[in-house]
Design an enzyme around this catalytic site. Structure first.
Site, short mmCIF file in Angstrom:
data_model
loop_
_atom_site.label_atom_id
_atom_site.label_comp_id
_atom_site.label_asym_id
_atom_site.label_seq_id
_atom_site.Cartn_x
_atom_site.Cartn_y
_atom_site.Cartn_z
N ASP A 112 0.92 -0.98 -0.08
CA ASP A 112 0.12 0.23 -0.22
C ASP A 112 0.77 1.67 0.01
OD1 ASP A 112 0.33 -0.10 2.76
OD2 ASP A 112 -1.18 0.05 3.75
N SER A 113 1.97 1.07 0.02
CA SER A 113 3.18 2.24 -0.33
C SER A 113 3.20 2.90 -1.20
CB SER A 113 5.14 1.95 -0.33
OG SER A 113 4.70 0.25 -0.99
N ASP A 135 -0.76 -6.84 -0.30
CA ASP A 135 -1.51 -5.43 0.58
C ASP A 135 -2.95 -5.16 0.53
OD1 ASP A 135 0.29 -4.77 2.73
OD2 ASP A 135 1.25 -3.09 1.77
N LYS A 164 -1.53 -9.37 2.83
CA LYS A 164 -0.07 -9.00 4.02
C LYS A 164 -1.09 -7.39 4.49
CE LYS A 164 3.53 -5.85 3.81
NZ LYS A 164 2.58 -4.36 4.42
N GLU A 197 -1.34 -5.88 8.37
CA GLU A 197 -0.44 -5.27 9.38
C GLU A 197 -1.07 -4.98 11.03
OE1 GLU A 197 0.26 -0.81 9.15
OE2 GLU A 197 0.64 -1.16 6.61
N GLU A 214 9.45 -4.48 10.33
CA GLU A 214 9.96 -3.64 9.88
C GLU A 214 10.85 -2.07 10.90
OE1 GLU A 214 7.26 -1.87 7.39
OE2 GLU A 214 8.23 0.97 6.87
O1 KIV Z 1 3.46 -1.59 1.66
C1 KIV Z 1 5.22 -1.36 1.28
O2 KIV Z 1 4.96 -1.46 0.79
C2 KIV Z 1 4.65 -2.43 2.62
C3 KIV Z 1 6.27 -2.79 2.38
C4 KIV Z 1 7.52 -1.31 2.57
C5 KIV Z 1 7.05 -3.87 3.28
O3 KIV Z 1 4.43 -2.49 3.41
#
Ligand code: KIV
Length: 274
Positions: free
Chosen positions: A49-50, A88, A118, A120, A187
């Protein structure tokens, strides 16, 4: 005719088998052309989600939607056929209950064709991780600095720098392992704590700003390619594409301004008369 592709996509058990073995190579990826370039070289492509910041210029990841993740997840799947793709779960799509998390994770898996999601959170997300993995959705967990908690924590803060924080972070790691996560991202975590977690849990740890003792490493692709003007301290830039792109665009702009329209000589040449 077989409907199965001939190419083997890396599986979740194959990633699990990297524990204390060959490090897992992970990069973020958000679009089809880069997926094609990465596919033979990484084990996992993370549609993180970055992308909210990198692709869409948002301040943080909180504005990222399920639709954005699905759109980019589909693109990465179309551009790849080997690496395992993890997508994510964005803020607001999984925290409320395991059943809601399942519905949204199932949409991601069905609509993108990716293998895993993924999310959190450590101990507080253990029930959800168990619920999803028991129902066919592999989960990569993410603990330590969790960017979706930015407003609660008041910024993006490194974790585990005082020993007082260690028991809760160790408990998070053990909780996601026992809940059935197939790997966990650590992280922004103090090095000795990340090393200790790696030694004490059964699933691969994937570090980012954590420890070289982790079972793998993830970076944001644009950071390691030198496209981020303010990369995090722990990032090694393997290329400096920012200046390369600027120089190419400058050359193109000057060609056009001088009426040297590049490539037009190749466009629709007249056919010779018979
Ligand atoms: O969103 C993302 O890119 C991430 C990584 C930095 C682990 O969660």
């Amino acid at each position: 005719m077989s409907v199965h592709s001939q190419t083997h996509r890396i599986t979740v058990p194959e990633i699990r088998a990297h524990k204390h073995a060959k490090p897992v190579v992970v990069l973020t990826c958000y679009h089809a052309h880069t997926a094609r370039l990465l596919d033979q070289h990484v084990d996992i492509m993370l549609v993180g989600d970055s992308l909210g910041m990198v692709m869409h210029g948002l301040e943080n990841t909180l504005g990222v939607t399920l639709e954005m993740m699905i759109t980019h997840g589909k693109a990465v799947m179309r551009g790849s056929n080997r690496a395992l793709v993890v997508v994510d779960m964005p803020f607001g799509t999984y925290e409320e209950s395991p059943a809601i998390a399942f519905r949204n994770a199932a949409r991601i898996i069905q609509e993108t064709g990716a293998t895993a999601v993924k999310l959190e959170g450590g101990s507080r997300m253990a029930d959800t991780i168990h619920y999803l993995s028991e129902r066919g959705i592999p989960v990569m967990a993410h603990i330590g600095l969790t960017p979706q908690m930015v407003n609660v924590r008041g910024g993006f803060r490194t974790t585990g720098r005082t020993e007082a924080e260690w028991p809760a972070l160790l408990a998070d790691a053990k909780a996601v392992d026992q809940a059935g996560a197939f790997a966990v991202v650590l992280e922004g975590m103090a090095e000795p704590l990340a090393a200790r977690i790696t030694a004490e849990i059964a699933i691969p740890t994937i570090g980012i700003g954590a420890s070289a003792a982790c079972d793998g490493q993830v970076l944001v692709m644009e950071d390691m390619l030198g496209l981020n003007p303010n990369p995090p301290k722990f990032v090694r830039e393997y290329a400096h594409l920012g200046p390369v792109i600027e120089a190419a665009v400058e050359a193109y702009a000057s060609d056009v301004r001088e009426r040297r329209f590049p490539g037009t000589e190749n466009v629709y040449p007249m056919k010779k008369a018979q």
